[in-house]
Design a protein around this motif. Sequence first.
Motif, short mmCIF file in Angstrom:
data_model
loop_
_atom_site.label_atom_id
_atom_site.label_comp_id
_atom_site.label_asym_id
_atom_site.label_seq_id
_atom_site.Cartn_x
_atom_site.Cartn_y
_atom_site.Cartn_z
N ILE A 95 0.87 -1.17 0.00
CA ILE A 95 0.00 0.00 0.00
C ILE A 95 0.91 1.22 0.00
CG2 ILE A 95 -1.89 1.17 1.13
CD1 ILE A 95 -2.58 -1.67 0.24
N VAL A 96 0.87 1.98 -1.06
CA VAL A 96 1.82 3.07 -1.24
C VAL A 96 1.08 4.41 -1.18
CG1 VAL A 96 3.54 4.07 -2.77
CG2 VAL A 96 3.24 1.59 -2.68
N GLN A 97 1.46 5.24 -0.25
CA GLN A 97 0.91 6.58 -0.12
C GLN A 97 1.74 7.53 -0.98
OE1 GLN A 97 -1.71 7.54 1.75
NE2 GLN A 97 -2.13 5.68 2.92
N VAL A 98 1.12 8.10 -1.97
CA VAL A 98 1.89 8.94 -2.89
C VAL A 98 1.31 10.34 -3.03
CG1 VAL A 98 2.77 6.99 -4.19
CG2 VAL A 98 0.61 8.01 -4.86
N ALA A 99 0.34 10.71 -2.22
CA ALA A 99 -0.30 12.01 -2.35
C ALA A 99 0.73 13.13 -2.18
CB ALA A 99 -1.41 12.16 -1.32
N GLY A 100 0.78 14.04 -3.12
CA GLY A 100 1.63 15.22 -3.03
C GLY A 100 3.11 14.96 -3.13
N THR A 101 3.53 13.81 -3.62
CA THR A 101 4.95 13.48 -3.64
C THR A 101 5.62 13.87 -4.96
OG1 THR A 101 4.49 11.26 -4.48
CG2 THR A 101 4.60 11.53 -2.11
N GLY A 102 4.86 14.31 -5.92
CA GLY A 102 5.47 14.61 -7.22
C GLY A 102 5.87 13.33 -7.94
N ASP A 103 7.15 13.19 -8.22
CA ASP A 103 7.66 12.02 -8.92
C ASP A 103 7.57 10.81 -7.99
OD1 ASP A 103 8.95 10.13 -10.38
OD2 ASP A 103 10.89 11.14 -10.41
N ILE A 104 6.65 9.87 -8.31
CA ILE A 104 6.44 8.74 -7.39
C ILE A 104 7.50 7.66 -7.55
CG2 ILE A 104 3.96 9.15 -7.36
CD1 ILE A 104 3.66 6.67 -9.16
N SER A 105 8.38 7.80 -8.55
CA SER A 105 9.40 6.77 -8.72
C SER A 105 10.34 6.69 -7.53
CB SER A 105 10.20 7.03 -10.01
OG SER A 105 10.89 8.26 -9.93
N ALA A 106 10.43 7.79 -6.76
CA ALA A 106 11.32 7.80 -5.60
C ALA A 106 10.64 7.26 -4.34
CB ALA A 106 11.82 9.22 -5.34
N VAL A 107 9.35 6.99 -4.40
CA VAL A 107 8.61 6.51 -3.24
C VAL A 107 8.82 5.01 -3.10
CG1 VAL A 107 6.34 6.29 -2.16
CG2 VAL A 107 6.91 8.35 -3.50
N VAL A 108 9.14 4.57 -1.91
CA VAL A 108 9.39 3.16 -1.67
C VAL A 108 8.15 2.33 -2.01
CG1 VAL A 108 9.97 1.43 0.07
CG2 VAL A 108 11.10 3.66 0.10
N GLY A 109 8.33 1.33 -2.82
CA GLY A 109 7.23 0.43 -3.19
C GLY A 109 6.44 0.87 -4.39
N ALA A 110 6.66 2.13 -4.87
CA ALA A 110 5.85 2.64 -5.98
C ALA A 110 6.15 1.91 -7.29
CB ALA A 110 6.07 4.13 -6.16
N ASP A 111 7.33 1.33 -7.37
CA ASP A 111 7.67 0.63 -8.61
C ASP A 111 7.30 -0.85 -8.56
OD1 ASP A 111 9.48 -0.08 -6.67
OD2 ASP A 111 11.24 0.05 -7.97
N HIS A 112 6.65 -1.27 -7.49
CA HIS A 112 6.26 -2.67 -7.37
C HIS A 112 5.11 -2.95 -8.34
CE1 HIS A 112 4.97 -6.49 -5.73
NE2 HIS A 112 6.04 -6.51 -4.93
N PRO A 113 5.17 -4.01 -9.14
CA PRO A 113 4.12 -4.25 -10.14
C PRO A 113 2.75 -4.53 -9.56
CG PRO A 113 5.60 -6.13 -10.00
CD PRO A 113 6.23 -5.04 -9.20
N ALA A 119 1.66 -3.01 -6.64
CA ALA A 119 1.40 -1.98 -5.64
C ALA A 119 -0.03 -1.47 -5.73
CB ALA A 119 2.37 -0.84 -5.80
N ASN A 120 -0.63 -1.22 -4.57
CA ASN A 120 -1.92 -0.53 -4.46
C ASN A 120 -1.64 0.89 -4.00
OD1 ASN A 120 -3.97 -2.82 -4.77
ND2 ASN A 120 -2.58 -3.63 -3.20
N PHE A 121 -2.17 1.85 -4.73
CA PHE A 121 -1.87 3.25 -4.45
C PHE A 121 -3.01 3.93 -3.69
CE2 PHE A 121 0.93 2.26 -7.95
CZ PHE A 121 2.12 2.86 -7.58
N SER A 122 -2.60 4.86 -2.84
CA SER A 122 -3.55 5.70 -2.13
C SER A 122 -3.09 7.14 -2.28
CB SER A 122 -3.62 5.31 -0.64
OG SER A 122 -4.47 6.18 0.06
N TYR A 123 -3.96 7.98 -2.82
CA TYR A 123 -3.60 9.38 -3.05
C TYR A 123 -4.25 10.26 -2.00
CZ TYR A 123 -1.66 8.40 -7.66
OH TYR A 123 -0.90 7.93 -8.71
#
Length: 382
Positions: free
Chosen positions: A358-376, A378-382
């Motif tokens: 479960i990847v929290q990416v709200a307001g992070t801009g480039d999500i490639s730097a977020v841990v787990g965001a590149d997991h095939p 991954a479930n995202f939460s904005y």
Amino acid sequence: MRRDPDRRLLLAGLGITGAAALVRVGRARSAPPPSAGTTPRDIFDKIARTDQGFGEARIPLASLAGSATAQYVIDAPGVYYMTANVVGVAGKVAVDIQADHVELECDGFTFVGAPGTLACITASGRRRCIGVYDAGFKAWQNTCIDLAAAADSCVEECWFDSCDSTTNSAPRGTCALGPGGVVFDCDVRSCRGALVSVGPHGVIEECTNFNGDGGCFFAAADAVMEDNFAMDNSGAGFTIQTRGVLIGNRLLKVGGIHVGDGSVVSENDIGDAPGAAITVHGARCCVEENYIANARMGIVVIGGAGETLVDGNQIVGAQSGIAIDDKAPGCFVVRNCVRGIAGAAAYTIPPGSSYGPIVQVAGTGDISAVVGADHPWANFSY
């Protein structure tokens, strides 16, 4: 004008006496005069309109006798057609079908309701292979088409306007077909008890159901609902009790999608559902690639509905995203995106199920730097 030489030879061989005999025979065999009251127009209307055509093979509905409980009775296989609108009569059905392999071609004419009517078109006994095509139903005060006891029947290109099926003592909805029934390209508008239903192995395709109550579309088992549109109904939107396929449907301001064991819910667009947009009631279902906007809840997997795959869905602006009951173990939740959730959990996944990070990416801009965001998975939460 060209003369036929064979004809001249024939007449020459016959002579005057033979030719006179032919004339007498021709006169003796001439068609009888029309019966009293029959006009040339009556005769013309019963024959072909072109030199190549044949006379009308169908049977006009208006030519049929009725009964104590029916305005018209169809008691033999064949093709029947309407020639005018039919106004309902209190205490009667409009058309009672008492045979298999019957086709009723309504040719755009309308069944007009009246107080105290019974079901409009119905089948007596267990029938099969009945078709109703191109009919209109205006303010009919009971079930419009009740073929619930007839198997392998079809209703196509019919419309239902301001009808009320709630007066039926055995609730059937607006249109009810039995096992193997197919409802195609039909429109339900502003009806009470608006439900359209088919039995096991049924199909509902390319239909609409707007501005009514009592639900939109229902099927028992092994059924398909595809490319339908439901809007503004107080009841459930789409329900298949078990082993259903719901694909490519559009729902707006209706009670969502409900499915039982072994069902597939895919590529549906659901907006403003007052409850859950998709509720999974049975095990081993697949819920994938649906778009849900502004529902009270997104996807709910209730107790007993374990081993369900929830994959690739997008949920926007709901009060909760994906919620799996702790009595529904073995679910698999991957590649979903939930955003716009205010004050509630985007994902509720109890132990016993598998899921991607479960990847929290709200307001992070480039999500490639977020841990787990590149997991095939991954479930995202904005």
